[in-house]
Design an enzyme around this catalytic site. Structure first.
Site, PDB file in Angstrom:
ATOM      1  N   CYS A 240       4.550  16.117   0.470  1.00 10.11           N
ATOM      2  CA  CYS A 240       5.284  17.420   0.794  1.00 10.11           C
ATOM      3  C   CYS A 240       4.668  18.458   1.465  1.00 10.11           C
ATOM      4  CB  CYS A 240       5.681  17.812  -0.739  1.00 10.11           C
ATOM      5  SG  CYS A 240       6.790  16.618  -1.530  1.00 10.11           S
TER       6      CYS A 240
ATOM      7  N   ARG B 109       3.458  15.328   6.237  1.00  7.89           N
ATOM      8  CA  ARG B 109       3.382  15.116   4.717  1.00  7.89           C
ATOM      9  C   ARG B 109       4.476  14.622   3.910  1.00  7.89           C
ATOM     10  NH1 ARG B 109      -1.519  18.111   3.436  1.00  7.89           N
ATOM     11  NH2 ARG B 109      -0.701  17.918   1.360  1.00  7.89           N
TER      12      ARG B 109
ATOM     13  N   TRP C  74       8.702  14.663   0.485  1.00  3.78           N
ATOM     14  CA  TRP C  74       8.464  13.114   0.033  1.00  3.78           C
ATOM     15  C   TRP C  74       8.817  13.054  -1.468  1.00  3.78           C
ATOM     16  CZ3 TRP C  74       5.779   9.868  -3.084  1.00  3.78           C
ATOM     17  CH2 TRP C  74       5.662   8.556  -2.562  1.00  3.78           C
TER      18      TRP C  74
ATOM     19  N   ASN D  39       4.526  21.154  -4.547  1.00  2.00           N
ATOM     20  CA  ASN D  39       3.881  19.866  -3.921  1.00  2.00           C
ATOM     21  C   ASN D  39       3.131  19.239  -5.429  1.00  2.00           C
ATOM     22  OD1 ASN D  39       2.447  17.855  -2.781  1.00  2.00           O
ATOM     23  ND2 ASN D  39       1.104  19.212  -1.838  1.00  2.00           N
ATOM     24  N   GLY D  40       3.826  18.198  -5.696  1.00  2.00           N
ATOM     25  CA  GLY D  40       2.860  17.446  -6.834  1.00  2.00           C
ATOM     26  C   GLY D  40       3.817  16.762  -7.807  1.00  2.00           C
TER      27      GLY D  40
ATOM     28  N   GLU E 232      -6.886  -4.878   7.131  1.00  2.00           N
ATOM     29  CA  GLU E 232      -6.346  -3.407   7.926  1.00  2.00           C
ATOM     30  C   GLU E 232      -5.082  -4.018   8.898  1.00  2.00           C
ATOM     31  OE1 GLU E 232      -6.463  -0.693   7.692  1.00  2.00           O
ATOM     32  OE2 GLU E 232      -6.016   0.172   9.534  1.00  2.00           O
TER      33      GLU E 232
ATOM     34  N   LYS F 207      -1.461  -2.335   9.185  1.00  2.00           N
ATOM     35  CA  LYS F 207      -0.850  -1.540  10.176  1.00  2.00           C
ATOM     36  C   LYS F 207       0.280  -2.046  10.479  1.00  2.00           C
ATOM     37  CE  LYS F 207      -2.899   0.966  10.305  1.00  2.00           C
ATOM     38  NZ  LYS F 207      -3.983   2.000   9.707  1.00  2.00           N
TER      39      LYS F 207
ATOM     40  N   GLU G 170       3.174  -1.258   7.806  1.00  2.00           N
ATOM     41  CA  GLU G 170       3.456   0.100   7.346  1.00  2.00           C
ATOM     42  C   GLU G 170       4.297   0.812   8.611  1.00  2.00           C
ATOM     43  OE1 GLU G 170      -0.639   2.393   8.185  1.00  2.00           O
ATOM     44  OE2 GLU G 170       0.918   3.201   6.973  1.00  2.00           O
TER      45      GLU G 170
ATOM     46  N   HIS H 253      -5.428 -23.085   0.197  1.00  2.00           N
ATOM     47  CA  HIS H 253      -5.224 -23.068  -1.163  1.00  2.00           C
ATOM     48  C   HIS H 253      -3.908 -22.468  -1.821  1.00  2.00           C
ATOM     49  CE1 HIS H 253      -9.528 -24.335  -1.416  1.00  2.00           C
ATOM     50  NE2 HIS H 253      -9.806 -23.297  -0.375  1.00  2.00           N
TER      51      HIS H 253
ATOM     52  N   LYS I 173       1.681  10.966   5.412  1.00  2.00           N
ATOM     53  CA  LYS I 173       0.291  10.994   5.823  1.00  2.00           C
ATOM     54  C   LYS I 173      -0.789  11.305   4.732  1.00  2.00           C
ATOM     55  CE  LYS I 173      -2.834  10.672   8.997  1.00  2.00           C
ATOM     56  NZ  LYS I 173      -3.038   9.254   9.240  1.00  2.00           N
TER      57      LYS I 173
HETATM   58  O1  M6R Z   1      -6.390  10.324   3.695  1.00  2.00           O
HETATM   59  P1  M6R Z   1      -6.852   9.091   3.089  1.00  2.00           P
HETATM   60  O2  M6R Z   1      -7.809   8.240   3.959  1.00  2.00           O
HETATM   61  O3  M6R Z   1      -7.505   8.963   1.631  1.00  2.00           O
HETATM   62  O4  M6R Z   1      -5.781   7.931   3.147  1.00  2.00           O
HETATM   63  C1  M6R Z   1      -5.563   7.044   2.253  1.00  2.00           C
HETATM   64  C2  M6R Z   1      -4.462   5.885   2.594  1.00  2.00           C
HETATM   65  O5  M6R Z   1      -3.305   6.666   2.029  1.00  2.00           O
HETATM   66  C3  M6R Z   1      -4.149   5.971   4.054  1.00  2.00           C
HETATM   67  O6  M6R Z   1      -5.303   5.360   4.682  1.00  2.00           O
HETATM   68  C4  M6R Z   1      -2.798   4.977   4.274  1.00  2.00           C
HETATM   69  O7  M6R Z   1      -3.331   3.680   3.889  1.00  2.00           O
HETATM   70  C5  M6R Z   1      -2.786   4.955   5.911  1.00  2.00           C
HETATM   71  N1  M6R Z   1      -1.409   5.452   6.168  1.00  2.00           N
HETATM   72  C6  M6R Z   1      -2.849   3.598   6.395  1.00  2.00           C
HETATM   73  O8  M6R Z   1      -2.554   3.756   7.907  1.00  2.00           O
END
Ligand code: M6R
Length: 604
Positions: free
Chosen positions: A2, A27, A73, A99-100, A480, A484, A487, A503, A599
């Site tokens: 948010c 956000r 969000w 926000n929260g 990772e 990617k 997501e 396994h 984000k």
């Molecule tokens: O801002 P941060 O690095 O603490 O955020 C952590 C995760 O939310 C962030 O890395 C998230 O997994 C990314 N969107 C992945 O691409």
């Protein structure tokens, strides 16, 4: 999660709010709204969807001198116009953005708001009704009503509140969620992130938890919740307007992938002295030297960067490293060593899960270092030490350049500590030189975009699921790479230790399942991974290999220029970022703003 904006003073409030929301859209982007006041006239406009959808709903006569806005969000209640912020009190005198998460919203509703006509399901609407009740039914002043509500509310929040009877003021309070005041000439602003208002000002004022701020066009008063005045200076945000634009790129993600060689070079110059030697604050080096164990706490991509850094941190600092998922560690912290050091890795520096662990570490007196991209962020302010990533703003939800910068920054730390300790591996590791080779390796991978795009079209165009496999640091890159891909492309993907497939999980391999194998420069592991490739190929998998040049065979699909083994995760991840980017593009999805995500994850 948010985004909040607010402005009061001699500016066109609608323009400032809308431009701010566009910058904060990363956000949260399921719904948005603004509230604008012009003398006696008030306008509340809300919309489901993106800021662009809100813009199309605004009439031309919505102008004013003060207002607040929000991009959402969803946490409580589905994305809908009714649940979109701003929310209003029973009589619509008070308007609030938030926000929260208000944890005791259900109790507040039953204890205080019997008979109130609540339209949606949000905790925020309950909060503004509470403030309205105290002011209008119980006769308290706005400030008294806000303070009383704050004394009852439990949870995380950044609030911006307006009273239609005194529309020259924005009342602000925060706890655990980020909020800043932007200072202008004849106007002042409120925002979740300086990026939202950088077009208007570079002067900002921090707000600390449990502070209430009264923002007018020509004054900003900070108070504690008891009403005691607090003196607070301002700071200049070092953000370049051009850093937050997309330029000629179709998506931020591609721009940010392309920026990685530059980020590597920026890191070299940020962490070298005049003699070209790696340099890190002596207090940070001492904090690592004093520790008997390093605990890396992070989430998502940053957590994966911790794994990618574990090996060289241990080898160069001679200190064991353990990793913790922030959302788990907040409440299930394992037994710690005698002299722990907590390292928080966070692009945004605002991740609520990580912050929860930091608050606890601070209470326990455990020293902490935050490795972040955002100076002045909450995790930076509240940890003992900070190392910056120097990656420039990362706006695409899918993190790319922050991941590679996190590994490089931790390599800087490992090298500096190793040198200070006289570690022989550190002495042999010329990091400045090796990072410049990494930059060249990334450039070489970036020059292969067309080839990678074509391979992705063959492999992933219609797949519903996929695997990344690897061993050693390649396994960490596989984790990772799969995050990617899933997501942004919504392809279900698992990052797997190549030897572990047999396994159990190998039962999922059938004709045409894409398996992307990562192989970098350890010959023994490479040979074993090749064996695992044979196993999945024999069961029908469509295999794509990403292999570093020193290990590659002619038939391998994507070859990555070899770098120092400590830094191979940086080089190996780049083709996988491009795989995710092109798979998403080919599916016609929004690369920068995938569904359900935001984000900056500022709720637990
Ligand atoms: O801002 P941060 O690095 O603490 O955020 C952590 C995760 O939310 C962030 O890395 C998230 O997994 C990314 N969107 C992945 O691409």
């Amino acid at each position: 999660m948010c985004g909040i904006v607010g402005v009061v003073g001699n500016k066109n409030a609608t323009d400032i709010l809308m431009q701010g929301l566009e910058k904060l859209e990363y956000r949260g982007y399921d719904s948005a709204g603004i509230y604008v006041v012009n003398g006696q006239k008030t306008n509340l406009v809300k919309s489901v969807g993106r800021i662009a959808d809100l813009r199309t709903k605004l009439g031309i006569d919505i102008a004013g001198t003060a207002g607040i806005g929000h991009t959402r969000w969803a946490t409580h209640g589905k994305p809908s116009e009714i649940n979109a912020h701003p929310h209003q009190s029973e009589t619509a005198r008070f308007t609030l953005v938030h926000n929260g998460v208000i944890e005791n919203f259900a109790e507040i509703k039953s204890d205080y708001l019997a008979g109130h006509n609540l339209k949606g399901q949000t905790d925020t609407e309950i909060t503004v009704h509470l403030i309205g009740k105290f002011a209008e039914e119980d006769g308290l002043s706005v400030l008294e009503a806000f303070r009383k509500a704050l004394s009852i509310i439990e949870g995380s929040y950044a609030f911006a509140l307006m009273d239609a009877k005194d529309a020259d003021t924005i009342y602000v309070a925060k706890n655990k969620s980020p909020l800043l005041i932007g200072l202008g000439d004849g106007y002042n602003m409120v925002c979740s992130d300086a990026m939202a208002m950088i077009r208007e000002t570079s002067e900002y004022m921090e707000i600390h938890d449990k502070e209430l701020v009264i923002v007018k066009a020509d004054s900003v008063q900070v108070q504690d919740y008891a009403g005691n005045a607090i003196e607070r200076g301002s700071y200049t945000a070092e953000l370049d307007l051009s850093d937050i634009g997309k330029g000629t790129y179709p998506y931020y993600m591609l721009k940010e992938i392309d920026e990685q060689p530059t980020v590597m070079r920026k890191l070299i110059s940020a962490y070298t002295d005049d003699a070209g030697k790696i340099t890190v604050d002596a207090d940070i080096i001492k904090a690592v030297q004093d520790a008997d164990r390093i605990y890396i706490i992070a989430a998502g991509t940053s957590y994966h960067a911790g794994f990618a850094s574990k090996d060289f941190l241990e080898q160069l600092t001679d200190t064991p490293v353990e990793l913790g998922i922030a959302s788990e560690w907040g409440y299930n912290q394992p037994l710690l060593s005698q002299k722990p050091l907590f390292i928080f890795i966070s692009q945004s520096g605002e991740t609520a899960d990580s912050r929860q662990v930091l608050v606890r570490a601070n209470k326990m007196g455990i020293p902490s270092l935050t490795v972040t991209n955002v100076p002045g962020s909450t995790l930076s302010r509240e940890a003992n030490y900070t190392m910056l990533l120097h990656a420039g703003p990362e706006i695409a939800v899918a993190s790319t350049k922050a991941y590679t910068a996190q590994i490089a920054t931790l390599a800087v730390l490992a090298k500096a500590v190793g040198d200070a300790n006289g570690n022989s591996k550190a002495a042999d590791f010329d990091l400045v030189h090796e990072l410049s080779i990494v930059a060249q390796s990334i450039e070489a991978s970036l020059s292969e975009k067309d080839m990678i795009e074509a391979k992705v079209a063959d492999l992933l165009a219609t797949s519903r699921n996929a695997f990344y496999i690897g061993r050693g640091t390649d396994y960490y890159v596989a984790m990772e790479a799969s995050l990617k891909l899933k997501e942004i492309s919504y392809i279900q993907c698992e990052g797997f230790a190549a030897g572990e497939l047999k396994h159990g999980t190998i039962s999922l391999i059938e004709d045409g399942v894409p398996v992307i194998a990562l192989i970098s420069n350890n010959k023994t592991l490479a040979a074993h991974t090749r064996g695992n490739i044979q196993e999945v190929a024999a069961r029908g998998a469509s295999v794509l290999t990403v292999v570093d040049e020193a290990t590659a065979r002619e038939e391998d699909d994507i070859k990555v220029r070899t770098v120092h083994p400590y830094l191979s995760s940086i080089a190996m991840v780049v083709p996988t970022q491009l795989v995710a980017y092109y798979a998403t593009l080919q599916r016609g999805l929004d690369v920068d703003k995938p569904r359900n995500l935001a984000k900056s994850v500022t709720v637990e």
